[in-house]
Design an enzyme around this catalytic site. Structure first.
Site, PDB file in Angstrom:
ATOM      1  NE  ARG A 160      -3.647  -2.416   0.000  1.00  0.00           N
ATOM      2  CZ  ARG A 160      -3.363  -3.552  -0.642  1.00  0.00           C
ATOM      3  NH1 ARG A 160      -2.270  -3.634  -1.391  1.00  0.00           N
ATOM      4  NH2 ARG A 160      -4.167  -4.584  -0.585  1.00  0.00           N
ATOM      5  CB  SER A 210      -9.828  -2.478   3.182  1.00  0.00           C
ATOM      6  OG  SER A 210      -9.074  -2.976   4.252  1.00  0.00           O
ATOM      7  CD  GLU A 280      -5.963  -0.600   2.283  1.00  0.00           C
ATOM      8  OE1 GLU A 280      -6.721  -0.674   1.305  1.00  0.00           O
ATOM      9  OE2 GLU A 280      -5.582  -1.605   2.909  1.00  0.00           O
TER      10      GLU A 280
END
Length: 288
Positions: A160, A210, A280
């Site tokens: 990420r 998410s 995230e």
């Protein structure tokens, strides 16, 4: 180009929360992006790119200066095994363009709602695949007005993360190299992943996807379940009863509801399991 003044960003974010942008701009090509960024630089006006605002929370005070959305820059071109995509194109649409060309490698992306620019920015991934696996290069506009082409090696991809997060650049175009595949096999895998996504994720409610990065050695959703807080309602936001790794907007939630609930989850998981959950989702903008 289209310029909107004091435009509520809740009209664009996937959470349906967020305050106004002073100016919201929709450039149609890289020349307009360059002109806009150069103008902001000369006039000392802050600017920011939102992608398509999927994995994002904009605070209730909104964003000062110019906010740039690249939704109109959405061309996808396929040339043999190379796909060249403008930053505003959806990752989902790009995966289906690959299917149409009998190219394999982007099946994992068939359910990721973000834009190509955002996907490159954060090395998006799902179901064992990520952008890093197929990335070749991208053209990036930097705050000083220069445009550089960055290769896979330049990007320093990790989970990420890409170098662009530190460089404050705008992805204009990205290129991916795929492999020839069997269309029926590619389509079957995409259908299976779409089924998994639809059956496990709370797509019936607004959400930012998410919320947390996966902590090493753990699964976020299970930690939240084991902590006994799945289903917790905070203002108009709720830890999804369908997937504990998601926070959904069930009743006109504010961005503050989201941010406070994220902080509460982090505190509970740290206290109970001594695990640090790192968001995230990007949280940007000003408090109200």
């Amino acid at each position: 180009m289209a310029l909107l003044k004091d435009e509520p960003l809740m009209n664009y974010t996937f959470t349906q929360t967020g305050g106004p942008a002073d100016i919201l701009a929709f450039p149609k090509n890289r020349e307009e992006v360059e002109a806009l960024v150069n103008y902001c630089r000369q006039e000392d006006i802050p600017w920011l790119v939102l992608g398509n605002a999927s994995n994002l929370i904009v605070r209730d005070g909104g964003i000062r200066g110019v906010v740039i959305m690249l939704l109109e820059m959405n061309q996808i071109q396929v040339n043999d095994q190379l796909i060249e995509v403008e930053a505003g194109a959806r990752l989902i649409d790009t995966s289906y363009a690959a299917l149409d060309a009998s190219l394999t490698g982007l099946e994992f992306a068939c359910g990721i709602p973000g834009s190509i620019g955002g996907a490159v920015f954060m090395n998006a991934g799902a179901y064992g695949g990520e952008i890093n696996d197929v990335f070749t290069s991208c053209d990036v506009l930097f705050p000083d007005g220069s445009i550089r082409t960055l290769t896979r090696e330049d990007m320093h991809f990790r989970y990420r993360h890409s170098i662009i997060q530190e460089m404050e650049g705008i992805v204009l175009t990205a290129r991916f190299t795929l492999e020839n595949g069997e269309p029926l096999s590619i389509k079957k895998q995409m259908e299976e992943l779409t089924y998994l996504r639809e059956s496990k994720q709370p797509l019936e409610y607004p959400s930012c996807g998410s919320v947390f990065k996966r902590p090493e050695g753990h699964f976020t959703g299970k930690l939240i379940q084991d902590a006994g807080i799945q289903g917790l309602v905070w203002g108009g936001a709720q830890i999804s009863e369908k997937h504990a790794g998601f926070i959904v907007n069930i009743n006109q939630a504010t961005a503050t509801d989201y941010v406070e609930l994220i902080a509460h989850i982090q505190a509970v998981i740290k206290e109970k399991f001594d695990v640090t959950l790192e968001p995230e989702v990007r949280i940007i903008g000003e408090e109200q």
